[in-house]
Design a protein around this motif. Structure first.
Motif, mmCIF file in Angstrom:
data_model
loop_
_atom_site.group_PDB
_atom_site.id
_atom_site.type_symbol
_atom_site.label_atom_id
_atom_site.label_comp_id
_atom_site.label_asym_id
_atom_site.label_seq_id
_atom_site.Cartn_x
_atom_site.Cartn_y
_atom_site.Cartn_z
ATOM 1 N N GLU A 90 0.829 -1.209 0.000
ATOM 2 C CA GLU A 90 0.000 0.000 0.000
ATOM 3 C C GLU A 90 0.864 1.261 0.000
ATOM 4 N N ASP A 91 1.944 1.246 0.801
ATOM 5 C CA ASP A 91 2.851 2.395 0.835
ATOM 6 C C ASP A 91 3.488 2.628 -0.528
ATOM 7 N N PHE A 92 3.874 1.521 -1.185
ATOM 8 C CA PHE A 92 4.476 1.648 -2.510
ATOM 9 C C PHE A 92 3.463 2.216 -3.508
ATOM 10 N N LYS A 93 2.208 1.771 -3.453
ATOM 11 C CA LYS A 93 1.175 2.296 -4.348
ATOM 12 C C LYS A 93 0.986 3.800 -4.137
ATOM 13 N N LYS A 94 0.947 4.212 -2.868
ATOM 14 C CA LYS A 94 0.797 5.638 -2.566
ATOM 15 C C LYS A 94 1.976 6.431 -3.127
ATOM 16 N N PHE A 95 3.166 5.871 -2.965
ATOM 17 C CA PHE A 95 4.366 6.548 -3.466
ATOM 18 C C PHE A 95 4.368 6.608 -4.990
ATOM 19 N N ALA A 96 4.088 5.483 -5.626
ATOM 20 C CA ALA A 96 4.181 5.396 -7.085
ATOM 21 C C ALA A 96 3.093 6.205 -7.783
ATOM 22 N N LEU A 97 1.975 6.399 -7.123
ATOM 23 C CA LEU A 97 0.872 7.107 -7.761
ATOM 24 C C LEU A 97 0.796 8.580 -7.378
ATOM 25 N N LYS A 98 1.789 9.066 -6.640
ATOM 26 C CA LYS A 98 1.831 10.498 -6.345
ATOM 27 C C LYS A 98 2.052 11.261 -7.636
ATOM 28 N N GLY A 99 1.560 12.479 -7.680
ATOM 29 C CA GLY A 99 1.687 13.304 -8.879
ATOM 30 C C GLY A 99 3.124 13.525 -9.289
ATOM 31 N N LEU B 135 4.628 10.413 -11.052
ATOM 32 C CA LEU B 135 4.075 10.243 -12.397
ATOM 33 C C LEU B 135 4.602 11.324 -13.344
ATOM 34 N N ASP B 136 4.678 12.555 -12.856
ATOM 35 C CA ASP B 136 5.237 13.634 -13.682
ATOM 36 C C ASP B 136 6.671 13.336 -14.072
ATOM 37 N N ALA C 99 8.095 10.365 -14.306
ATOM 38 C CA ALA C 99 8.115 9.257 -15.265
ATOM 39 C C ALA C 99 7.770 9.744 -16.669
ATOM 40 N N ILE C 100 6.766 10.591 -16.759
ATOM 41 C CA ILE C 100 6.380 11.137 -18.064
ATOM 42 C C ILE C 100 7.511 11.987 -18.630
ATOM 43 N N ALA C 101 8.136 12.780 -17.773
ATOM 44 C CA ALA C 101 9.247 13.631 -18.222
ATOM 45 C C ALA C 101 10.409 12.799 -18.740
ATOM 46 N N VAL C 102 10.696 11.680 -18.090
ATOM 47 C CA VAL C 102 11.799 10.815 -18.529
ATOM 48 C C VAL C 102 11.496 10.222 -19.905
ATOM 49 N N VAL C 103 10.272 9.767 -20.100
ATOM 50 C CA VAL C 103 9.898 9.176 -21.387
ATOM 51 C C VAL C 103 9.942 10.231 -22.491
ATOM 52 N N ILE C 104 9.374 11.400 -22.219
ATOM 53 C CA ILE C 104 9.390 12.469 -23.224
ATOM 54 C C ILE C 104 10.822 12.936 -23.476
#
Length: 129
Positions: A3-12, A15-16, A18-23
């Motif tokens: 649950e802690d990992f989900k909260k961490f991984a789904l923080k804004g 995610l921002d 991760a998107i920045a790395v891909v772009i």
């Protein structure tokens, strides 16, 4: 723990990032292609047909490919400048969006203008004493 990992991984922020790395990776490929396929061939033609990447020095059988290193520096400089320009563009667009529209000046009637003049005269007399 899950649950802690989900909260961490789904923080804004995560995610921002991760998107920045891909772009950023895709943008890097575009810039590398721009440098390798457009800029460097044109530069090579203008400067007599040489390629920076082919520069090398052989010393006792060891080949030092300093041209590849120079090419990497050129790639980095162009990528950094391109990112700078994109960020500068977004920043200027954001500034324009954040600036409030100028308000129209108030139109005062005669009474209000007289009251403002009286106020200014009284303030002037008070400071003159």
């Amino acid at each position: 723990m899950i649950e802690d990992f989900k909260k961490f991984a789904l923080k804004g922020n995560v995610l921002d990032l991760a998107i920045a790395v891909v772009i950023g990776a895709a943008f890097g490929k575009i810039i590398t292609s721009l440098v390798n396929d457009i800029i460097m061939p044109v530069l090579g033609i203008l400067l007599g047909g040489f390629s920076v990447e082919d520069w090398s020095y052989t010393f006792n059988g060891a080949v030092l490919r300093y041209g590849a290193f120079a090419q990497s520096i050129i790639d980095f400089t162009i990528i950094a400048f391109s990112i700078f320009m994109v960020i500068r563009l977004f920043t200027s667009m954001k500034r324009k969006k954040d600036v409030p529209a100028e308000e129209e000046p108030e139109v005062l009637d005669k009474k209000e203008e007289l009251l403002l003049e009286i106020r200014d005269l009284l303030a002037k007399e008070k400071t003159g004493l």
